[in-house]
Design an enzyme around this catalytic site. Structure first.
Site, short mmCIF file in Angstrom:
data_model
loop_
_atom_site.label_atom_id
_atom_site.label_comp_id
_atom_site.label_asym_id
_atom_site.label_seq_id
_atom_site.Cartn_x
_atom_site.Cartn_y
_atom_site.Cartn_z
CE LYS A 1 121.30 86.00 39.80
NZ LYS A 1 120.78 84.95 38.59
CD GLN B 1 120.37 87.54 36.26
OE1 GLN B 1 121.30 87.06 36.56
NE2 GLN B 1 119.37 87.47 36.23
CG ASP C 1 121.83 79.69 36.39
OD1 ASP C 1 121.83 79.51 37.51
OD2 ASP C 1 122.00 81.29 35.26
#
Ligand code: NDP
Length: 314
Positions: free
Chosen positions: A53, A97, A120
């Site tokens: 990412k 994460q 997200d």
């Protein structure tokens, strides 16, 4: 006839080319979109994901903030970090994460993220917008699948779509996006009866089960479009021989490396489906592309109107 292979890499590159224009506009207005990636602890798979990412941010010229607190941190400490990131103007997107260490209350953490920075798409406010059909930041994997349909010219209106899996991060948002695209949607899960029969009715199948190669040709109506979200690591030689019996190159690769990545869809489905995403190189690259897209969108929505002196478009 063999299925058309829908390459996620080609589609990712198209998305990046489109995003480049938006990024130039923002940077020329003095705004460099920025993503904060929080990786708690040392989970090796999570490290690989966060590294990819950050690399994508660098490739596109986005700012990235890689934050790596220790695995021993408490929920309160992580909440304090999230609050700080919520207040930093140069941070447009906050990515925590998953999975988090067991002592941390993941729900509280995800709910503490400012919805305007929820790249997200997991915050209840983002989910609510999606349900209501006015989404801004949509969960990256299902959003990536929608890009596959759009950019490959696969019609959804009136199509029978079957989503295999009902998780919060893939199955449920996927079903909602398909409903909004006017497909007729069936969502299947571990309690679904006569699964192959239900899936065989579909024009469009999205498999997000986490079960290596479970969707075999008998599940698939000839000509159907099959999107394979699953990522499963195979290390067992007998299993690999079964999966790759008709794919000698993949079997040779497995033998050389001792492992292989497979999806939830059996490779033999390529002989029945009309179109199919590969694993690897299908949905996976698009998940990161949509994270980049959400970060740019979050920057435009939150800071764009300030720079342009007008209203931001959604
Ligand atoms: P979850 O484990 O959260 O959900 C799996 C779903 O599949 C559940 O709804 C479960 O049903 C259903 N299921 C499991 N086994 C069966 C079965 N035998 N028959 C019918 N339904 C079944 O997984 P995720 O949604 O998080 O991920 C799914 C897959 O996608 C995984 O392989 C994951 O690695 C991959 N993934 C890939 C991404 C990418 O970027 N390409 C991103 C995210 C995930 P029930 O609810 O009844 O338990």
């Amino acid at each position: 006839m063999a299925a058309q292979i829908l390459s996620g890499i080609t589609i990712r590159d198209q998305i990046y080319a489109d995003l480049a224009g938006d990024i130039v506009k923002l940077t020329s207005a003095g705004i460099r979109p920025g993503l904060a990636a929080v990786l708690v602890g040392e989970n090796p798979a999570s490290k690989v994901y966060v590294k990819s990412k950050i690399a994508a941010c660098e490739k596109l010229g986005l700012a990235s903030f890689h934050i790596t607190p220790p695995a021993s941190m408490t929920t309160e400490e992580l909440l304090a970090l999230i609050r700080e990131l919520n207040h930093r103007d140069e941070v447009d997107g906050i990515l925590v994460q998953l999975p988090l260490p067991p002592q941390i209350d993941s729900k509280r953490i995800l709910e503490a993220i400012d919805p305007a920075k929820d790249v997200d798409g997991f915050h209840p406010v983002s989910v609510g917008h999606l349900v209501a059909g006015r989404p801004a930041l949509v969960a990256c994997t299902p959003a990536g699948v929608m890009e596959i349909f759009k950019r490959s010219g696969i019609a959804l209106e009136g199509a029978n779509a079957v989503v295999l899996g009902r998780s919060d991060i893939v199955g449920k948002p996927m079903a909602l996006l398909l409903i909004h695209a006017n497909a007729t949607v069936t969502v299947c899960h571990s309690k679904t009866r006569n699964l192959p029969e239900v899936v065989r009715r579909a024009d469009i199948v999205v498999a997000a089960l986490g079960r290596a190669c479970m969707v075999t040709p008998e599940y698939v109506r000839p000509g159907a479009t099959v999107i394979d979200v699953g990522i499963n690591r195979v290390t067992d030689a007998a299993q690999a021989e079964g999966f790759f019996a008709h794919f000698p190159e993949r079997l040779a690769e497995f033998r050389a490396k001792g492992h292989a990545l497979v999806g939830d869809v059996h490779p033999d489905v390529a002989s029945v489906a009309g179109a199919l995403t590969p694993v690897p190189g299908g949905v996976g690259p698009l998940t990161i592309a949509m994270l980049m897209s959400n970060t740019v969108k979050a920057a435009r929505l939150r800071r764009g109107s300030r720079a342009a002196g007008g209203s931001a478009r959604p």
